[in-house]
Each structure stands twice: as C-alpha cells, then as structure tokens.
Write a protein that holds these residues in place. Structure first.
Motif, short mmCIF file in Angstrom:
data_model
loop_
_atom_site.label_atom_id
_atom_site.label_comp_id
_atom_site.label_asym_id
_atom_site.label_seq_id
_atom_site.Cartn_x
_atom_site.Cartn_y
_atom_site.Cartn_z
N TYR A 1 15.54 -11.70 3.98
CA TYR A 1 16.58 -11.75 5.13
C TYR A 1 16.65 -13.16 5.63
CZ TYR A 1 12.52 -11.44 8.09
OH TYR A 1 11.10 -11.54 8.73
N LEU A 2 15.79 -14.16 5.58
CA LEU A 2 15.71 -15.48 5.90
C LEU A 2 16.23 -16.44 4.89
CD1 LEU A 2 12.50 -15.69 8.01
CD2 LEU A 2 14.66 -15.72 8.75
N VAL A 3 16.48 -15.96 3.82
CA VAL A 3 16.99 -16.77 2.65
C VAL A 3 18.02 -17.65 2.88
CG1 VAL A 3 17.86 -16.81 0.06
CG2 VAL A 3 15.80 -15.51 0.82
N ASP A 4 19.45 -16.78 3.47
CA ASP A 4 20.38 -17.65 3.62
C ASP A 4 20.58 -18.62 4.60
OD1 ASP A 4 21.86 -16.26 1.61
OD2 ASP A 4 22.64 -14.94 3.02
N PRO A 5 19.98 -18.37 6.05
CA PRO A 5 19.62 -19.33 7.09
C PRO A 5 18.81 -20.58 6.74
CG PRO A 5 18.75 -17.41 7.74
CD PRO A 5 19.44 -17.01 6.61
N ILE A 6 17.80 -20.08 6.06
CA ILE A 6 16.83 -21.34 5.70
C ILE A 6 17.33 -22.09 4.48
CG2 ILE A 6 14.43 -21.98 4.87
CD1 ILE A 6 13.40 -19.60 6.71
N ARG A 7 18.06 -21.66 3.58
CA ARG A 7 18.71 -22.27 2.65
C ARG A 7 19.89 -23.03 3.08
NH1 ARG A 7 19.67 -21.22 -2.82
NH2 ARG A 7 21.89 -21.67 -2.46
N LEU A 8 20.49 -22.93 4.15
CA LEU A 8 21.58 -23.79 4.65
C LEU A 8 20.77 -24.73 5.41
CD1 LEU A 8 24.30 -24.39 4.99
CD2 LEU A 8 24.55 -22.69 6.76
N VAL A 9 19.92 -24.62 6.24
CA VAL A 9 19.22 -25.63 7.04
C VAL A 9 18.67 -26.54 6.17
CG1 VAL A 9 17.09 -25.86 8.59
CG2 VAL A 9 19.03 -24.29 9.08
N VAL A 10 17.94 -26.16 5.05
CA VAL A 10 17.17 -27.00 4.24
C VAL A 10 18.11 -27.99 3.39
CG1 VAL A 10 16.68 -25.91 1.98
CG2 VAL A 10 15.06 -27.34 2.88
N SER A 11 19.43 -27.13 3.25
CA SER A 11 20.18 -27.99 2.37
C SER A 11 20.70 -29.04 3.42
CB SER A 11 21.50 -26.95 2.28
OG SER A 11 22.22 -27.63 1.29
N SER B 1 14.33 -20.68 -1.39
CA SER B 1 14.67 -19.29 -1.73
C SER B 1 13.72 -18.64 -2.52
CB SER B 1 15.99 -19.27 -2.67
OG SER B 1 16.93 -19.92 -1.85
N ARG B 2 12.88 -19.29 -3.57
CA ARG B 2 11.95 -18.60 -4.46
C ARG B 2 10.69 -18.23 -3.55
NH1 ARG B 2 11.28 -22.39 -7.56
NH2 ARG B 2 9.38 -23.65 -6.36
N HIS B 3 10.27 -19.20 -2.77
CA HIS B 3 9.05 -18.67 -1.78
C HIS B 3 9.50 -17.78 -0.89
CE1 HIS B 3 6.32 -21.32 -3.97
NE2 HIS B 3 7.18 -22.35 -3.77
N LEU B 4 10.44 -17.86 -0.15
CA LEU B 4 10.95 -16.65 0.66
C LEU B 4 11.01 -15.18 0.18
CD1 LEU B 4 13.52 -18.36 2.84
CD2 LEU B 4 11.24 -17.80 3.67
N VAL B 5 11.44 -15.08 -1.27
CA VAL B 5 11.73 -13.85 -1.94
C VAL B 5 10.18 -13.60 -2.26
CG1 VAL B 5 12.51 -12.87 -4.13
CG2 VAL B 5 13.78 -14.08 -2.70
N ASP B 6 9.21 -14.50 -2.73
CA ASP B 6 8.04 -14.06 -3.08
C ASP B 6 7.25 -13.56 -1.86
OD1 ASP B 6 8.44 -15.17 -5.76
OD2 ASP B 6 7.27 -16.87 -5.51
N HIS B 7 7.28 -14.11 -0.58
CA HIS B 7 6.84 -13.32 0.22
C HIS B 7 7.45 -12.27 1.19
CE1 HIS B 7 3.52 -16.27 0.44
NE2 HIS B 7 4.31 -17.19 0.11
N ARG B 8 8.57 -11.81 0.51
CA ARG B 8 9.51 -10.45 0.99
C ARG B 8 10.25 -10.84 2.39
NH1 ARG B 8 5.37 -5.52 -0.70
NH2 ARG B 8 5.44 -6.34 -3.02
N LEU B 9 10.64 -12.21 2.42
CA LEU B 9 11.37 -12.52 3.59
C LEU B 9 12.83 -12.82 3.07
CD1 LEU B 9 8.64 -15.01 5.04
CD2 LEU B 9 9.42 -12.94 5.98
#
Length: 134
Positions: free
Chosen positions: A39-49, A29-37
C-alpha cells in the motif's frame, strides 16, 4: 526477510544517469513488496522519483537511496555529494517542473534535508500501519 515487521534497512548507490530514477523506483518497490508494504509502493515510488530526479539534475553526482523501517515509520532518503537544495516554494500550475518537493510534502508524513559540508540527504517518512503490514 520477506514480510518481516521488525526494523530493517536497504541501500543502493546509483550513478548520475537518467536511468537511475527508474532504478530508484524499482529498488523501493521491490523492498516494499518484500516487506508486505504494498500500500506504500505508489506514494514512495513517486517521492523517491522526485528526490532522485533532483539529485540527478542538481547534484549531478552518484547518489545513495536508502529505504528503512524503524517501528511504524518507513523512511526513504536520497543522499548526494552536492550542497544544492531544491526550492520547495509553490510554483505556477502551468510551469513545467519545479513541483517535486511540493509533491514530497503532500505524499509524505514529514520530510526534510540534512546538510553536511559538500553533501546533503533529503528524507521523507511514511506511516507503516501495523494492521496493514502483518
């Protein structure tokens, strides 16, 4: 590095403890926000979880989470020192657990497993839409 569109990679090693799944979610989440992505936070958070939980439950070793960008592809990987690979076959809907890789399959553009002697890396890719990530 905030907001950059070029290629990048971030990695972290997490212990095989229950809190590490939350650590993996916070890391991506932190790195996706840092890179202004965002819109990918929710799906990638779920996948990495799901991938981190599989590493915790089945690998029972410390694991490495990597989040990277190459061109318009965002990749998340979870690597551990166990050879066991989770079953991705569909399960009955009332069953508790067992749907992790089905969720990964639905949310990601592509995913797979790279095995080596005594270890494995499970990866998933996502599309970084250039118009949305500037």
């Amino acid at each position: 590095m905030s907001g950059t569109k070029g290629n990048w990679s971030h990695g972290t090693t997490l212990e095989a403890t229950p809190i590490s799944a939350a650590g993996a979610r916070a890391f991506v989440s932190r790195h996706l926000v840092d890179h202004r992505l965002t819109y990918l936070v929710d799906p990638i958070r779920l996948v990495v979880s799901e991938l981190a939980t599989n590493a915790l439950v089945h690998g029972q070793t410390p694991f490495v989470v990597t989040l990277s960008r190459e061109g318009d592809t965002i990749r998340v990987t979870v690597s551990d020192d166990a050879a066991w690979i989770a079953d991705s076959a569909p399960h009955q809907s009332l069953q508790v657990g067992g749907r992790g890789l089905v969720i990964v399959n639905v949310l990601s553009r592509d995913w797979g497993v790279i095995t080596q002697v005594g270890s494995k890396t499970v990866w998933a890719t996502f599309e970084a839409h250039p118009a949305l990530s500037s």
